[in-house]
Design a protein around this motif. Structure first.
Motif, PDB file in Angstrom:
ATOM      1  N   HIS A 199      -0.638  -7.840   4.001  1.00  0.00           N
ATOM      2  CA  HIS A 199      -1.848  -7.136   4.425  1.00  0.00           C
ATOM      3  C   HIS A 199      -1.466  -5.695   4.792  1.00  0.00           C
ATOM      4  N   PRO A 200      -2.302  -4.713   4.432  1.00  0.00           N
ATOM      5  CA  PRO A 200      -1.967  -3.321   4.774  1.00  0.00           C
ATOM      6  C   PRO A 200      -1.737  -3.118   6.281  1.00  0.00           C
ATOM      7  N   ALA A 201      -2.450  -3.851   7.130  1.00  0.00           N
ATOM      8  CA  ALA A 201      -2.240  -3.694   8.582  1.00  0.00           C
ATOM      9  C   ALA A 201      -0.809  -4.105   8.955  1.00  0.00           C
ATOM     10  N   TYR A 202      -0.303  -5.136   8.305  1.00  0.00           N
ATOM     11  CA  TYR A 202       1.086  -5.556   8.539  1.00  0.00           C
ATOM     12  C   TYR A 202       2.051  -4.478   8.035  1.00  0.00           C
ATOM     13  N   LEU A 203       1.708  -3.873   6.901  1.00  0.00           N
ATOM     14  CA  LEU A 203       2.588  -2.833   6.342  1.00  0.00           C
ATOM     15  C   LEU A 203       2.623  -1.597   7.235  1.00  0.00           C
ATOM     16  N   LEU A 204       1.526  -1.351   7.951  1.00  0.00           N
ATOM     17  CA  LEU A 204       1.539  -0.227   8.896  1.00  0.00           C
ATOM     18  C   LEU A 204       2.492  -0.528  10.061  1.00  0.00           C
ATOM     19  N   ARG A 205       2.562  -1.784  10.431  1.00  0.00           N
ATOM     20  CA  ARG A 205       3.479  -2.172  11.523  1.00  0.00           C
ATOM     21  C   ARG A 205       4.910  -2.322  11.012  1.00  0.00           C
ATOM     22  N   GLN A 206       5.052  -2.712   9.768  1.00  0.00           N
ATOM     23  CA  GLN A 206       6.385  -2.950   9.178  1.00  0.00           C
ATOM     24  C   GLN A 206       6.523  -2.123   7.895  1.00  0.00           C
ATOM     25  N   PRO A 207       6.650  -0.801   8.021  1.00  0.00           N
ATOM     26  CA  PRO A 207       6.667   0.027   6.788  1.00  0.00           C
ATOM     27  C   PRO A 207       7.825  -0.311   5.860  1.00  0.00           C
ATOM     28  N   GLY A 208       8.869  -0.905   6.399  1.00  0.00           N
ATOM     29  CA  GLY A 208       9.997  -1.278   5.536  1.00  0.00           C
ATOM     30  C   GLY A 208       9.623  -2.338   4.503  1.00  0.00           C
ATOM     31  N   GLU A 209       8.517  -3.034   4.713  1.00  0.00           N
ATOM     32  CA  GLU A 209       8.090  -4.082   3.765  1.00  0.00           C
ATOM     33  C   GLU A 209       7.220  -3.525   2.645  1.00  0.00           C
ATOM     34  N   LYS A 210       6.913  -2.231   2.716  1.00  0.00           N
ATOM     35  CA  LYS A 210       6.014  -1.663   1.696  1.00  0.00           C
ATOM     36  C   LYS A 210       6.596  -1.808   0.300  1.00  0.00           C
ATOM     37  N   LYS A 211       7.924  -1.705   0.203  1.00  0.00           N
ATOM     38  CA  LYS A 211       8.510  -1.785  -1.147  1.00  0.00           C
ATOM     39  C   LYS A 211       8.289  -3.178  -1.757  1.00  0.00           C
ATOM     40  N   LEU A 212       8.282  -4.205  -0.915  1.00  0.00           N
ATOM     41  CA  LEU A 212       8.004  -5.547  -1.446  1.00  0.00           C
ATOM     42  C   LEU A 212       6.556  -5.645  -1.910  1.00  0.00           C
ATOM     43  N   ALA A 213       5.653  -5.108  -1.083  1.00  0.00           N
ATOM     44  CA  ALA A 213       4.236  -5.128  -1.478  1.00  0.00           C
ATOM     45  C   ALA A 213       4.042  -4.343  -2.777  1.00  0.00           C
ATOM     46  N   TRP A 214       4.740  -3.236  -2.915  1.00  0.00           N
ATOM     47  CA  TRP A 214       4.608  -2.435  -4.132  1.00  0.00           C
ATOM     48  C   TRP A 214       5.115  -3.209  -5.345  1.00  0.00           C
ATOM     49  N   MET A 215       6.182  -3.985  -5.149  1.00  0.00           N
ATOM     50  CA  MET A 215       6.656  -4.829  -6.255  1.00  0.00           C
ATOM     51  C   MET A 215       5.569  -5.823  -6.676  1.00  0.00           C
ATOM     52  N   ASP A 216       4.880  -6.384  -5.685  1.00  0.00           N
ATOM     53  CA  ASP A 216       3.809  -7.358  -5.994  1.00  0.00           C
ATOM     54  C   ASP A 216       2.682  -6.673  -6.764  1.00  0.00           C
ATOM     55  N   LEU A 217       2.331  -5.485  -6.306  1.00  0.00           N
ATOM     56  CA  LEU A 217       1.217  -4.769  -6.950  1.00  0.00           C
ATOM     57  C   LEU A 217       1.592  -4.321  -8.365  1.00  0.00           C
ATOM     58  N   GLN A 218       2.859  -4.036  -8.576  1.00  0.00           N
ATOM     59  CA  GLN A 218       3.291  -3.677  -9.932  1.00  0.00           C
ATOM     60  C   GLN A 218       3.119  -4.858 -10.891  1.00  0.00           C
ATOM     61  N   GLU A 219       3.309  -6.062 -10.382  1.00  0.00           N
ATOM     62  CA  GLU A 219       3.064  -7.243 -11.221  1.00  0.00           C
ATOM     63  C   GLU A 219       1.593  -7.299 -11.634  1.00  0.00           C
ATOM     64  N   VAL A 220       0.722  -6.930 -10.709  1.00  0.00           N
ATOM     65  CA  VAL A 220      -0.716  -6.909 -11.025  1.00  0.00           C
ATOM     66  C   VAL A 220      -0.997  -5.830 -12.064  1.00  0.00           C
ATOM     67  N   MET A 221      -0.380  -4.676 -11.896  1.00  0.00           N
ATOM     68  CA  MET A 221      -0.571  -3.594 -12.875  1.00  0.00           C
ATOM     69  C   MET A 221      -0.176  -4.058 -14.267  1.00  0.00           C
ATOM     70  N   LYS A 222       0.957  -4.750 -14.346  1.00  0.00           N
ATOM     71  CA  LYS A 222       1.440  -5.215 -15.659  1.00  0.00           C
ATOM     72  C   LYS A 222       0.398  -6.118 -16.309  1.00  0.00           C
ATOM     73  N   ARG A 223      -0.245  -6.944 -15.503  1.00  0.00           N
ATOM     74  CA  ARG A 223      -1.238  -7.872 -16.046  1.00  0.00           C
ATOM     75  C   ARG A 223      -2.424  -7.114 -16.649  1.00  0.00           C
ATOM     76  N   PHE A 224      -2.680  -5.932 -16.113  1.00  0.00           N
ATOM     77  CA  PHE A 224      -3.768  -5.111 -16.638  1.00  0.00           C
ATOM     78  C   PHE A 224      -3.266  -4.090 -17.680  1.00  0.00           C
ATOM     79  N   GLY A 225      -2.013  -4.253 -18.086  1.00  0.00           N
ATOM     80  CA  GLY A 225      -1.471  -3.365 -19.101  1.00  0.00           C
ATOM     81  C   GLY A 225      -1.199  -1.960 -18.601  1.00  0.00           C
ATOM     82  N   LYS A 226      -1.039  -1.819 -17.286  1.00  0.00           N
ATOM     83  CA  LYS A 226      -0.771  -0.491 -16.717  1.00  0.00           C
ATOM     84  C   LYS A 226       0.714  -0.391 -16.434  1.00  0.00           C
ATOM     85  N   ALA A 227       1.310   0.703 -16.862  1.00  0.00           N
ATOM     86  CA  ALA A 227       2.747   0.898 -16.626  1.00  0.00           C
ATOM     87  C   ALA A 227       2.968   1.293 -15.181  1.00  0.00           C
ATOM     88  N   PRO A 228       3.825   0.619 -14.464  1.00  0.00           N
ATOM     89  CA  PRO A 228       4.095   1.002 -13.075  1.00  0.00           C
ATOM     90  C   PRO A 228       4.717   2.389 -13.015  1.00  0.00           C
TER      91      PRO A 228
END
Ligand code: SF4
Length: 245
Positions: A216-245
């Protein structure tokens, strides 16, 4: 003469022995014996007409978001109604291909009636744009539509009371993918109590729709070090939509 008779008797015994070895039990045809091959009946049974397969009942068309909102009304189905200012139903494209589902409204969302407009909302907007979507392209909503007091976690009875409306929203939109933001969204939609730390980053399925759990973005605001993991997850979503990360 007697020699001839003896010879004939001998021949007859040999013939009978040969026939017995061959499986023949009688010399003469027994009129009661069943025929060797069954005769086809004189009148063949008529082939039964093929019944047409029953036509499956047409699936009831999903309600529009407006209809779902109308049904929600001035909802008092759970105790969260007591402290809310507004019902925060959802915002975005009613035909969105991508839906973000969060937990519940915070103070700012409760005031404005729009999900994800506070600090966490601003981070979510950045995440959406980093994924090469516009905020208006997607749809954003929460599992509970009213603010839990003091931003506490939604309780099981509240999640249960509000879930039918989330399901109806998703049935109406029919997105190509869902991003579940945080533990409550992921666990509610997936009916899985696994920790979000283990759920995140793995494609799952919600009623046939691919679902990616992430933080959750609220968790990422408290734990900014986890943003890179969330970004990895979102890149998987981008790939599904044919968007290059
Ligand atoms: S949280 Fe959902 S079920 Fe509870 S009062 Fe609000 S809209 Fe109704």
């Amino acid at each position: 003469m007697s020699d001839e008779l003896s010879q004939l008797a001998l021949e007859l015994r040999r013939h009978l022995a040969w026939q017995e070895q061959d499986g023949t039990r009688t010399l003469l045809k027994d009129p009661k014996a069943p025929p060797l091959f069954a005769q086809a009946p004189a009148t063949q049974a008529r082939p039964q007409p093929v019944q047409p397969a029953p036509v499956p009942a047409a699936k009831a068309p999903a309600r529009t978001l407006e209809e779902v909102r109308k049904e929600l009304g001035d909802c008092r189905r759970c105790k969260l109604c007591q402290g809310r200012k507004t019902i925060v139903f959802g915002v975005g494209n009613p035909k969105a291909e991508l839906v973000f589902v969060g937990e519940g409204p915070g103070a700012e969302e409760d005031s404005q009636g729009i999900p994800f407009v506070g600090a966490a909302g601003q981070l979510l907007t950045k995440m959406i744009e980093a994924m090469k979507f516009k905020r208006d392209d997607v749809y954003i909503c929460n599992v509970v539509k009213c603010r839990p007091p003091g931003n506490r976690n939604p309780e099981p009875d509240e999640l249960e009371a509000c879930e039918p409306f989330l399901k109806a929203q998703l049935a109406s939109i029919q997105p190509k993918a869902i991003v579940a933001l945080g533990k409550f969204a992921a666990q509610t939609l997936l009916r899985d109590s696994t920790a979000i730390t283990r759920l995140r980053g793995q494609w799952r399925s919600y009623e046939g729709i691919p679902l990616m759990p992430t933080y959750h973005p609220a968790y990422l605001l408290r734990q900014p070090g986890e943003k890179k993991l969330a970004w990895m997850d979102l890149q998987e979503v981008m790939k599904r939509f044919g968007k290059a990360p």
